[in-house]
Design a protein around this motif. Structure first.
Motif, PDB file in Angstrom:
ATOM      1  N   LYS A 127       0.812  -1.229   0.000  1.00 30.60           N
ATOM      2  CA  LYS A 127       0.000   0.000   0.000  1.00 30.60           C
ATOM      3  C   LYS A 127       0.847   1.283   0.000  1.00 30.60           C
ATOM      4  CE  LYS A 127      -3.689   0.317   2.785  1.00 30.60           C
ATOM      5  NZ  LYS A 127      -4.523   0.683   3.939  1.00 30.60           N
ATOM      6  N   ASP A 128       1.873   1.324   0.868  1.00 25.47           N
ATOM      7  CA  ASP A 128       2.675   2.552   0.971  1.00 25.47           C
ATOM      8  C   ASP A 128       3.390   2.862  -0.340  1.00 25.47           C
ATOM      9  OD1 ASP A 128       1.816   2.883   3.486  1.00 25.47           O
ATOM     10  OD2 ASP A 128       3.632   2.112   4.459  1.00 25.47           O
ATOM     11  N   ARG A 129       3.885   1.795  -1.007  1.00 21.49           N
ATOM     12  CA  ARG A 129       4.559   2.008  -2.310  1.00 21.49           C
ATOM     13  C   ARG A 129       3.553   2.541  -3.328  1.00 21.49           C
ATOM     14  NH1 ARG A 129       6.797  -3.439  -4.063  1.00 21.49           N
ATOM     15  NH2 ARG A 129       7.500  -2.423  -5.964  1.00 21.49           N
ATOM     16  N   LEU A 130       2.347   1.956  -3.302  1.00 24.35           N
ATOM     17  CA  LEU A 130       1.317   2.407  -4.260  1.00 24.35           C
ATOM     18  C   LEU A 130       0.974   3.879  -4.024  1.00 24.35           C
ATOM     19  CD1 LEU A 130      -1.105  -0.687  -4.199  1.00 24.35           C
ATOM     20  CD2 LEU A 130       0.375   0.022  -6.093  1.00 24.35           C
ATOM     21  N   LEU A 131       0.843   4.244  -2.740  1.00 29.61           N
ATOM     22  CA  LEU A 131       0.479   5.637  -2.435  1.00 29.61           C
ATOM     23  C   LEU A 131       1.603   6.589  -2.838  1.00 29.61           C
ATOM     24  CD1 LEU A 131      -1.337   5.350   1.032  1.00 29.61           C
ATOM     25  CD2 LEU A 131      -2.319   5.454  -1.250  1.00 29.61           C
ATOM     26  N   SER A 132       2.834   6.202  -2.557  1.00 30.44           N
ATOM     27  CA  SER A 132       3.897   7.150  -2.908  1.00 30.44           C
ATOM     28  C   SER A 132       4.081   7.222  -4.423  1.00 30.44           C
ATOM     29  CB  SER A 132       5.195   6.890  -2.151  1.00 30.44           C
ATOM     30  OG  SER A 132       5.692   5.660  -2.541  1.00 30.44           O
ATOM     31  N   GLU A 133       3.839   6.117  -5.123  1.00 28.40           N
ATOM     32  CA  GLU A 133       3.893   6.163  -6.599  1.00 28.40           C
ATOM     33  C   GLU A 133       2.780   7.088  -7.126  1.00 28.40           C
ATOM     34  OE1 GLU A 133       6.096   4.960  -8.525  1.00 28.40           O
ATOM     35  OE2 GLU A 133       5.185   5.093 -10.517  1.00 28.40           O
ATOM     36  N   ALA A 134       1.580   6.968  -6.541  1.00 29.76           N
ATOM     37  CA  ALA A 134       0.450   7.797  -6.988  1.00 29.76           C
ATOM     38  C   ALA A 134       0.738   9.271  -6.770  1.00 29.76           C
ATOM     39  CB  ALA A 134      -0.818   7.398  -6.228  1.00 29.76           C
ATOM     40  N   ASN A 135       1.395   9.585  -5.655  1.00 22.06           N
ATOM     41  CA  ASN A 135       1.612  10.991  -5.289  1.00 22.06           C
ATOM     42  C   ASN A 135       2.962  11.514  -5.757  1.00 22.06           C
ATOM     43  OD1 ASN A 135      -0.834  11.328  -3.954  1.00 22.06           O
ATOM     44  ND2 ASN A 135      -0.042  10.432  -2.066  1.00 22.06           N
ATOM     45  N   CYS A 136       3.716  10.722  -6.514  1.00 29.21           N
ATOM     46  CA  CYS A 136       5.114  11.108  -6.738  1.00 29.21           C
ATOM     47  C   CYS A 136       5.275  12.381  -7.576  1.00 29.21           C
ATOM     48  CB  CYS A 136       5.917   9.948  -7.315  1.00 29.21           C
ATOM     49  SG  CYS A 136       5.691   9.716  -9.076  1.00 29.21           S
ATOM     50  N   ARG A 137       4.441  12.563  -8.602  1.00 27.38           N
ATOM     51  CA  ARG A 137       4.614  13.787  -9.402  1.00 27.38           C
ATOM     52  C   ARG A 137       4.060  14.970  -8.627  1.00 27.38           C
ATOM     53  NH1 ARG A 137       4.332  10.900 -14.366  1.00 27.38           N
ATOM     54  NH2 ARG A 137       6.142   9.580 -14.083  1.00 27.38           N
ATOM     55  N   GLU A 138       4.619  16.117  -8.874  1.00 27.08           N
ATOM     56  CA  GLU A 138       4.238  17.313  -8.127  1.00 27.08           C
ATOM     57  C   GLU A 138       2.920  17.904  -8.614  1.00 27.08           C
ATOM     58  OE1 GLU A 138       5.961  19.440  -5.423  1.00 27.08           O
ATOM     59  OE2 GLU A 138       6.048  17.288  -5.070  1.00 27.08           O
ATOM     60  N   SER A 139       1.839  17.222  -8.367  1.00 29.97           N
ATOM     61  CA  SER A 139       0.543  17.757  -8.825  1.00 29.97           C
ATOM     62  C   SER A 139       0.078  18.846  -7.860  1.00 29.97           C
ATOM     63  CB  SER A 139      -0.488  16.635  -8.900  1.00 29.97           C
ATOM     64  OG  SER A 139      -0.962  16.357  -7.613  1.00 29.97           O
ATOM     65  N   THR A 140      -0.756  19.753  -8.386  1.00 31.26           N
ATOM     66  CA  THR A 140      -1.248  20.863  -7.557  1.00 31.26           C
ATOM     67  C   THR A 140      -2.014  20.304  -6.362  1.00 31.26           C
ATOM     68  OG1 THR A 140      -1.584  21.943  -9.663  1.00 31.26           O
ATOM     69  CG2 THR A 140      -2.480  23.074  -7.744  1.00 31.26           C
ATOM     70  N   ILE A 141      -2.808  19.268  -6.615  1.00 30.01           N
ATOM     71  CA  ILE A 141      -3.613  18.692  -5.523  1.00 30.01           C
ATOM     72  C   ILE A 141      -2.718  18.197  -4.395  1.00 30.01           C
ATOM     73  CG2 ILE A 141      -4.875  16.525  -5.041  1.00 30.01           C
ATOM     74  CD1 ILE A 141      -6.848  17.315  -7.081  1.00 30.01           C
ATOM     75  N   VAL A 142      -1.623  17.538  -4.728  1.00 27.96           N
ATOM     76  CA  VAL A 142      -0.708  17.036  -3.699  1.00 27.96           C
ATOM     77  C   VAL A 142      -0.066  18.212  -2.963  1.00 27.96           C
ATOM     78  CG1 VAL A 142       1.408  15.688  -3.288  1.00 27.96           C
ATOM     79  CG2 VAL A 142      -0.325  14.849  -4.905  1.00 27.96           C
ATOM     80  N   LYS A 143       0.342  19.235  -3.733  1.00 27.76           N
ATOM     81  CA  LYS A 143       0.976  20.417  -3.103  1.00 27.76           C
ATOM     82  C   LYS A 143       0.027  21.099  -2.128  1.00 27.76           C
ATOM     83  CE  LYS A 143       3.819  21.790  -6.908  1.00 27.76           C
ATOM     84  NZ  LYS A 143       3.677  22.663  -8.050  1.00 27.76           N
ATOM     85  N   LEU A 144      -1.282  21.046  -2.447  1.00 27.83           N
ATOM     86  CA  LEU A 144      -2.262  21.723  -1.589  1.00 27.83           C
ATOM     87  C   LEU A 144      -2.736  20.862  -0.421  1.00 27.83           C
ATOM     88  CD1 LEU A 144      -4.438  23.462  -4.335  1.00 27.83           C
ATOM     89  CD2 LEU A 144      -2.870  24.563  -2.729  1.00 27.83           C
ATOM     90  N   GLY A 145      -2.163  19.661  -0.307  1.00 22.74           N
ATOM     91  CA  GLY A 145      -2.525  18.818   0.854  1.00 22.74           C
ATOM     92  C   GLY A 145      -3.456  17.667   0.500  1.00 22.74           C
ATOM     93  N   GLY A 146      -3.869  17.583  -0.769  1.00 22.33           N
ATOM     94  CA  GLY A 146      -4.709  16.459  -1.185  1.00 22.33           C
ATOM     95  C   GLY A 146      -3.842  15.328  -1.716  1.00 22.33           C
ATOM     96  N   GLY A 147      -4.429  14.492  -2.578  1.00 20.81           N
ATOM     97  CA  GLY A 147      -3.687  13.382  -3.168  1.00 20.81           C
ATOM     98  C   GLY A 147      -4.169  12.045  -2.640  1.00 20.81           C
ATOM     99  N   ASP A 171     -11.193  20.772  -3.677  1.00 16.48           N
ATOM    100  CA  ASP A 171     -12.396  21.427  -4.215  1.00 16.48           C
ATOM    101  C   ASP A 171     -12.657  21.124  -5.690  1.00 16.48           C
ATOM    102  OD1 ASP A 171     -13.288  22.702  -1.882  1.00 16.48           O
ATOM    103  OD2 ASP A 171     -11.696  24.183  -2.071  1.00 16.48           O
ATOM    104  N   SER A 172     -11.897  20.200  -6.262  1.00 13.83           N
ATOM    105  CA  SER A 172     -12.123  19.867  -7.678  1.00 13.83           C
ATOM    106  C   SER A 172     -13.073  18.675  -7.771  1.00 13.83           C
ATOM    107  CB  SER A 172     -10.796  19.524  -8.353  1.00 13.83           C
ATOM    108  OG  SER A 172     -10.313  18.282  -7.882  1.00 13.83           O
ATOM    109  N   MET A 173     -13.547  18.393  -8.985  1.00 19.19           N
ATOM    110  CA  MET A 173     -14.341  17.181  -9.174  1.00 19.19           C
ATOM    111  C   MET A 173     -13.410  15.975  -9.100  1.00 19.19           C
ATOM    112  SD  MET A 173     -15.245  14.685 -11.384  1.00 19.19           S
ATOM    113  CE  MET A 173     -16.559  13.536 -11.495  1.00 19.19           C
ATOM    114  N   GLY A 174     -12.225  16.134  -9.666  1.00 18.10           N
ATOM    115  CA  GLY A 174     -11.153  15.184  -9.408  1.00 18.10           C
ATOM    116  C   GLY A 174     -10.955  14.085 -10.422  1.00 18.10           C
ATOM    117  N   ALA A 175     -11.843  13.953 -11.417  1.00 13.15           N
ATOM    118  CA  ALA A 175     -11.719  12.822 -12.340  1.00 13.15           C
ATOM    119  C   ALA A 175     -10.345  12.815 -13.017  1.00 13.15           C
ATOM    120  CB  ALA A 175     -12.839  12.850 -13.372  1.00 13.15           C
ATOM    121  N   ASN A 176      -9.877  13.982 -13.479  1.00  4.89           N
ATOM    122  CA  ASN A 176      -8.596  14.011 -14.192  1.00  4.89           C
ATOM    123  C   ASN A 176      -7.433  13.619 -13.296  1.00  4.89           C
ATOM    124  OD1 ASN A 176      -9.120  14.568 -16.854  1.00  4.89           O
ATOM    125  ND2 ASN A 176      -9.402  16.759 -16.451  1.00  4.89           N
TER     126      ASN A 176
END
Ligand code: MEV
Length: 391
Positions: A127-147, A171-176
């Protein structure tokens, strides 16, 4: 927001009141009246653009949500929906509605076929590897505390293994964002599971983004709403409304229409605010059937003094930010009119609109019937007769 006799005012007067209350600029007011101003932005949104199609945009009044007055923009072509929502909300005054939401988490699904026997266990361990892989790129959502915040694994009856990635989309719909993340973790999921990854996409059954709205309708207020023309007592009106509600509980044919009425209100808010109303519709109806039987999205009962308590609960992934919202000046103006600061506030208000809409429908179905009000509105509006399209 309660504005006495709003529906009796002229179009210009209504616009003036809303402009003043919402603090709309001249430009924002203009975009409501001139959809053609949207053509340039629309050309960047869809392929093969031919124009933009006008849908009437009205505003529902009388909404008090968690103690705050709100004007609610609604885009809809169906006569009497805005009037019904305003009426259902008026009857719940002065307390209005309570509403809450469970958060802004969307689910992304990765489907695996032909996985090894221990795939579910191995995926959970990773699980932890999957989560860090999902969050690895610097997306705005991750920077703002989401992800991505969690991962779950399900094994379907046919043996397919499904990874659920739970992503806080703020606050996004999030599909993308969710689609990018599940595509990103897919190779890792394939490696760990020993199977083949097929589908990687958001689920519209947004059970981690539930909204619940509730209100109490005093029996005396329900009786008074018939202006002396009610056929029964206050208690009888409440009982009759509960009978119509019970019909939907036991019959999916009725439940479909019951829920359609709720979605009349919610879709209209979604459309006015530039949201993906098809995602909302898909999630709402799937949620209605989640027990294995298609059920109404609202519940009603009599409280200990005989007043009517109503509650609506459904997934509501409505966004206040996103490309299709910021590119649409009329959606931006609608959000300003509503005065909502977050996806949660928007979704909670929409859930209240759905509940008000439903109460208004049950009230007339239980008593005078739906057509009387419809006809009154048609007469007042002096709608032109329907014309045939000349081919
Ligand atoms: C019509 O668009 C919606 C209603 O049919 C809903 C209902 O029957 O509950 C009035």
């Amino acid at each position: 927001m309660t504005i006495p006799c709003f529906h009796k005012k002229s179009f210009q007067e209504r616009l003036r009141i809303v402009r003043k209350r919402a603090g709309l600029t001249k430009r924002e007011e203009e975009v409501l009246l001139r959809p053609d101003r949207f053509v340039k932005a629309a050309d960047c949104m869809v392929e093969n653009l031919l124009g933009v199609t006008p849908v009437p945009l009205g505003v529902a009044t009388n909404f008090v949500v968690n103690g705050k007055e709100r004007l609610v923009p609604m885009a809809i072509e169906e006569c009497s929906v805005i009037a019904a929502a305003s009426n259902g909300a008026k009857l719940a005054l002065p307390e209005g509605f309570r509403a809450k939401s469970s958060g802004s988490v969307m689910i992304g699904q990765v489907q695996v076929v032909g996985a090894g026997r221990n795939a579910a266990r191995d995926l959970l361990k990773a699980k932890d590897r999957l989560l860090s892989e999902a969050n690895c790129r610097e997306s705005t959502i991750v920077k703002l505390g989401g992800g991505a915040k969690d991962a779950q694994v399900r094994v379907l009856e046919n043996g397919h293994v499904v990874v659920h990635l739970l992503v806080d989309v703020l606050d996004s719909m999030g599909a993308n964002s969710v689609n990018s993340m599940v595509e990103r973790i897919a190779p890792l999921v394939q490696d760990i599971s020993g199977g083949r990854v097929r589908s990687r996409i958001v689920s519209n059954l947004a059970v981690e983004r539930l909204c619940t709205a509730s209100a109490v309708w005093r029996k005396e207020a329900l009786l008074e709403s018939f202006h002396g023309e009610a056929k029964g007592s206050a208690e009888e009106i409440v009982d009759a409304i509960l009978d119509v509600y019970e019909f939907a509980l036991y019959d999916p044919f009725r439940a479909a229409t019951h829920n359609k009425g709720i979605m009349n209100g919610i879709d209209a808010v979604a459309l006015a605010t530039g949201n993906d109303w098809r995602a909302v519709e898909a999630g709402a109806h799937a949620f209605a059937a989640i027990s294995g039987r298609y059920m109404p999205l609202t519940k009603y009962w009599k409280d200990d003094v005989g007043d009517l308590y109503g509650e609506a609960s459904l997934p509501l992934p409505l966004a206040t930010i996103g490309k299709s919202i910021s590119a649409n000046p009329s959606a931006m103006a609608a959000l300003k009119i509503m005065g909502v600061a977050s996806s949660a506030e928007l979704s909670e208000t929409a859930a209240c609109v759905g509940l008000a809409q439903n109460l208004a429908a049950l009230r007339v179905l239980a008593t005078e019937g739906i057509q009387k009000g419809h006809m009154k509105l048609y007469a007042r509006k002096a709608c032109p007769p329907a014309r045939k399209n000349r081919a």
